[in-house]
Design a protein around this motif. Structure first.
Motif, PDB file in Angstrom:
ATOM      1  N   LEU A 233       0.852  -1.183   0.000  1.00  0.00           N
ATOM      2  CA  LEU A 233       0.000   0.000   0.000  1.00  0.00           C
ATOM      3  C   LEU A 233       0.893   1.240   0.000  1.00  0.00           C
ATOM      4  N   ALA A 234       0.668   2.124  -0.986  1.00  0.00           N
ATOM      5  CA  ALA A 234       1.452   3.360  -1.112  1.00  0.00           C
ATOM      6  C   ALA A 234       0.517   4.560  -1.150  1.00  0.00           C
ATOM      7  N   ALA A 235       1.002   5.685  -0.672  1.00  0.00           N
ATOM      8  CA  ALA A 235       0.224   6.925  -0.663  1.00  0.00           C
ATOM      9  C   ALA A 235       1.041   8.043  -1.292  1.00  0.00           C
ATOM     10  N   ALA A 236       0.336   8.939  -1.986  1.00  0.00           N
ATOM     11  CA  ALA A 236       0.975  10.116  -2.572  1.00  0.00           C
ATOM     12  C   ALA A 236       0.079  11.321  -2.359  1.00  0.00           C
ATOM     13  N   ALA A 237       0.695  12.454  -2.082  1.00  0.00           N
ATOM     14  CA  ALA A 237      -0.021  13.734  -1.991  1.00  0.00           C
ATOM     15  C   ALA A 237       0.830  14.777  -2.702  1.00  0.00           C
ATOM     16  N   ILE A 238       0.191  15.554  -3.571  1.00  0.00           N
ATOM     17  CA  ILE A 238       0.894  16.568  -4.363  1.00  0.00           C
ATOM     18  C   ILE A 238       0.144  17.885  -4.260  1.00  0.00           C
ATOM     19  N   ASP A 239       0.895  18.965  -4.056  1.00  0.00           N
ATOM     20  CA  ASP A 239       0.329  20.306  -4.087  1.00  0.00           C
ATOM     21  C   ASP A 239       1.182  21.148  -5.030  1.00  0.00           C
TER      22      ASP A 239
ATOM     23  N   ARG B 113       4.719   7.905   0.420  1.00  0.00           N
ATOM     24  CA  ARG B 113       4.960   6.972   1.521  1.00  0.00           C
ATOM     25  C   ARG B 113       4.538   5.571   1.096  1.00  0.00           C
ATOM     26  N   CYS B 114       5.406   4.615   1.368  1.00  0.00           N
ATOM     27  CA  CYS B 114       5.014   3.218   1.226  1.00  0.00           C
ATOM     28  C   CYS B 114       4.686   2.735   2.631  1.00  0.00           C
ATOM     29  N   LEU B 115       3.406   2.485   2.870  1.00  0.00           N
ATOM     30  CA  LEU B 115       2.972   2.128   4.214  1.00  0.00           C
ATOM     31  C   LEU B 115       3.422   0.731   4.607  1.00  0.00           C
TER      32      LEU B 115
ATOM     33  N   HIS C 133       6.816  -4.325  -6.139  1.00  0.00           N
ATOM     34  CA  HIS C 133       5.485  -3.774  -5.880  1.00  0.00           C
ATOM     35  C   HIS C 133       5.568  -2.427  -5.171  1.00  0.00           C
ATOM     36  N   GLN C 134       6.508  -2.280  -4.262  1.00  0.00           N
ATOM     37  CA  GLN C 134       6.641  -1.026  -3.523  1.00  0.00           C
ATOM     38  C   GLN C 134       6.995   0.133  -4.461  1.00  0.00           C
ATOM     39  N   VAL C 135       7.989  -0.077  -5.317  1.00  0.00           N
ATOM     40  CA  VAL C 135       8.386   0.976  -6.259  1.00  0.00           C
ATOM     41  C   VAL C 135       7.239   1.276  -7.214  1.00  0.00           C
ATOM     42  N   GLU C 136       6.628   0.242  -7.750  1.00  0.00           N
ATOM     43  CA  GLU C 136       5.543   0.436  -8.715  1.00  0.00           C
ATOM     44  C   GLU C 136       4.339   1.136  -8.084  1.00  0.00           C
ATOM     45  N   ALA C 137       3.987   0.760  -6.876  1.00  0.00           N
ATOM     46  CA  ALA C 137       2.848   1.394  -6.198  1.00  0.00           C
ATOM     47  C   ALA C 137       3.116   2.876  -5.947  1.00  0.00           C
ATOM     48  N   LEU C 138       4.361   3.234  -5.632  1.00  0.00           N
ATOM     49  CA  LEU C 138       4.705   4.645  -5.428  1.00  0.00           C
ATOM     50  C   LEU C 138       4.545   5.451  -6.713  1.00  0.00           C
ATOM     51  N   PHE C 139       5.002   4.906  -7.832  1.00  0.00           N
ATOM     52  CA  PHE C 139       4.851   5.599  -9.111  1.00  0.00           C
ATOM     53  C   PHE C 139       3.377   5.718  -9.507  1.00  0.00           C
ATOM     54  N   LYS C 140       2.609   4.683  -9.287  1.00  0.00           N
ATOM     55  CA  LYS C 140       1.176   4.736  -9.621  1.00  0.00           C
ATOM     56  C   LYS C 140       0.443   5.749  -8.748  1.00  0.00           C
ATOM     57  N   ALA C 141       0.752   5.749  -7.452  1.00  0.00           N
ATOM     58  CA  ALA C 141       0.115   6.706  -6.544  1.00  0.00           C
ATOM     59  C   ALA C 141       0.476   8.132  -6.946  1.00  0.00           C
ATOM     60  N   PHE C 142       1.746   8.354  -7.291  1.00  0.00           N
ATOM     61  CA  PHE C 142       2.201   9.668  -7.748  1.00  0.00           C
ATOM     62  C   PHE C 142       1.414  10.110  -8.987  1.00  0.00           C
ATOM     63  N   ALA C 143       1.287   9.227  -9.965  1.00  0.00           N
ATOM     64  CA  ALA C 143       0.597   9.562 -11.217  1.00  0.00           C
ATOM     65  C   ALA C 143      -0.852   9.945 -10.968  1.00  0.00           C
ATOM     66  N   ARG C 144      -1.521   9.199 -10.118  1.00  0.00           N
ATOM     67  CA  ARG C 144      -2.945   9.461  -9.868  1.00  0.00           C
ATOM     68  C   ARG C 144      -3.149  10.724  -9.026  1.00  0.00           C
ATOM     69  N   ALA C 145      -2.240  10.981  -8.096  1.00  0.00           N
ATOM     70  CA  ALA C 145      -2.312  12.226  -7.324  1.00  0.00           C
ATOM     71  C   ALA C 145      -2.070  13.431  -8.237  1.00  0.00           C
TER      72      ALA C 145
END
Length: 196
Positions: A103-109, A153-155, A162-174
């Motif tokens: 599970l990864a999370a991304a927040a962008i401002d 953050r990778c929770l 999976h960790q690297v890929e989830a971070l990139f996917k979370a970044f893209a969607r954020a």
């Protein structure tokens, strides 16, 4: 109004030509010489719904660092340029991305104030042909040139892939949410400072 940018960035270490359409259909043509990194950038296009073309040549005989960091810088420049005056954008976006056991999370401002914070304990030094520690250099380069806050953050997770890929996917969607337009506020800059 078209939200596109073409950036050609040349240094003594890299030569990068990047085209970005923020309102695309997730199409990509990526060539950096680092196959796993290409795959991650394909994911950014697909999950961000961006059209993205990157042709990067770097001094990979020395190290992957210059190529990875400079692609991040160039992508950030393209986002900044394609947003123009930033009127009517949501400005901030976040996403929680599950990927199997990870599970990864991304927040962008897109605040105009660059900052990058990453919390990820990834065990593998390499995933495929990609040097994992360069993950931070890529996102740091992006944050600086896009003038954005980027928090990742990778929770938890077992697989480094999976960790690297989830971070990139979370970044893209954020990022997809952050650059999206708000029809109700199409002529309004999303800042009480009147500056982003």
């Amino acid at each position: 109004m078209s939200r596109t940018a073409t950036i050609h960035r040349t240094t003594a270490e890299t030569d990068i030509c990047l085209r970005l359409n923020l309102d695309g259909q997730g199409r990509s043509r990526i060539s950096t010489g680092i196959r796993f990194f290409d795959h991650m950038l394909d994911l950014v296009a697909r999950h961000g719904a961006f059209d993205l073309s990157i042709a990067a040549k770097g001094d990979l005989d020395v190290d992957q660092h210059h190529t990875v960091e400079d692609v991040g810088i160039t992508l950030g420049e393209a986002v900044q340029k394609s947003l123009g005056l930033k009127k009517g954008i949501l400005r901030a976006g976040y996403f929680l991305m599950p990927m199997d056991e990870t599970l990864a999370a991304a927040a962008i401002d897109l605040s105009g104030r660059p900052r990058c914070v990453i919390h990820a304990k990834i065990k593998a030094a390499k995933v495929g042909d990609f040097t994992v520690e360069l993950l931070e250099d890529f996102f740091q380069g992006f944050a600086q040139s896009a003038k954005a806050n980027v928090h990742l953050r990778c929770l938890y997770g077992r697989s480094s892939h999976h960790q690297v890929e989830a971070l990139f996917k979370a970044f893209a969607r954020a990022l997809r949410f952050a650059v999206s337009r708000d029809r109700r506020l199409k002529n309004v800059l999303p800042s009480t400072k009147e500056l982003l």
